[in-house]
Motif scaffolding. Structure first.
Motif, PDB file in Angstrom:
ATOM      1  N   TYR A   1      30.035 -60.013   1.864  1.00  0.00           N
ATOM      2  CA  TYR A   1      29.496 -59.072   0.879  1.00  0.00           C
ATOM      3  C   TYR A   1      30.463 -57.923   0.602  1.00  0.00           C
ATOM      4  O   TYR A   1      30.043 -56.858   0.180  1.00  0.00           O
TER       5      TYR A   1
ATOM      6  N   GLU B   1      19.812 -55.339   6.118  1.00  0.00           N
ATOM      7  CA  GLU B   1      19.514 -55.915   7.437  1.00  0.00           C
ATOM      8  C   GLU B   1      20.787 -56.025   8.278  1.00  0.00           C
ATOM      9  O   GLU B   1      20.796 -55.670   9.460  1.00  0.00           O
TER      10      GLU B   1
ATOM     11  N   ASN C   1      18.557 -56.465   0.369  1.00  0.00           N
ATOM     12  CA  ASN C   1      17.792 -56.630   1.609  1.00  0.00           C
ATOM     13  C   ASN C   1      18.654 -57.259   2.689  1.00  0.00           C
ATOM     14  O   ASN C   1      18.607 -56.837   3.852  1.00  0.00           O
ATOM     15  N   GLU C   2      19.423 -58.265   2.314  1.00  0.00           N
ATOM     16  CA  GLU C   2      20.317 -58.913   3.286  1.00  0.00           C
ATOM     17  C   GLU C   2      21.346 -57.923   3.813  1.00  0.00           C
ATOM     18  O   GLU C   2      21.599 -57.840   5.014  1.00  0.00           O
TER      19      GLU C   2
END
Length: 187
Positions: free
Chosen positions: A178, A119, A115-116
């Motif tokens: 990430y 986004e 989800n991060e």
């Protein structure tokens, strides 16, 4: 009233010899801890000895029993307070532990992580020029090849590659933390 001063005890060792064993057995029957019983008896015998040095005591054995009783009661009350405090603390620790276990079991790192990333990717793509974003989406979301995108948009394959490279560069920068996941998702 005929009071006897120190009941003819010559010193602490005589008091200790005369009363220690029976005092220890008395205290231990309530306290049930050898070391604590020894401490209580020793302190009580010292208290008795000091009292006998300064006051006339008619019944030293009765006084000693009262001193032992009070010292034992104080010890047991203190133990009760400690036990209750420990139970309360243990209960709080157990509740906290169960809460952390349930929270961790409910936690889905992949969902949170993806989800991060999604986004960040969406925000980054929205900052790109329209054509760059569209080419990236066609490449990565619609799974079209460079040649297919080139034909649909009427641009050269080099132009498609340029826009994909530009998109990846922006995403790489936005997703530095990430990066391993970024490579898995987009490269």
């Amino acid at each position: 009233m005929n009071r006897v001063r120190s009941m003819s005890f010559s010193g602490f060792s005589e008091i200790y010899t005369r009363y220690y064993k029976s005092s220890f057995l008395f205290v231990k029957s309530y306290v049930r801890d050898d070391m604590a019983s020894e401490d209580i008896v020793s302190e009580s015998l010292i208290h008795l000895w000091k009292t006998l040095k300064t006051e006339e005591v008619e019944y030293p054995h009765a006084l000693l029993i009262r001193i032992l009783k009070n010292a034992s009661l104080n010890y047991l009350k203190h133990q009760d307070v400690r036990k209750n405090a420990m139970e309360s603390l243990t209960s709080k620790i157990e509740r906290d532990l169960h809460y952390r276990i349930r929270t961790l079991e409910a936690c889905d790192p992949e969902e949170i992580f993806s989800n991060e990333i999604a986004e960040i990717v969406e925000k980054t793509l929205n900052t790109l020029p329209e054509q760059t974003r569209r080419i990236f989406e066609m490449s990565r979301y619609e799974y079209l090849s460079v040649n297919e995108i080139s034909k649909q948009l009427h641009v050269s394959p080099k132009t498609v590659e340029y826009h994909i490279t530009k998109s990846l560069k922006s995403l790489r920068k936005a997703l530095q933390e990430y990066l391993p996941a970024f490579y898995l998702l987009f490269i």
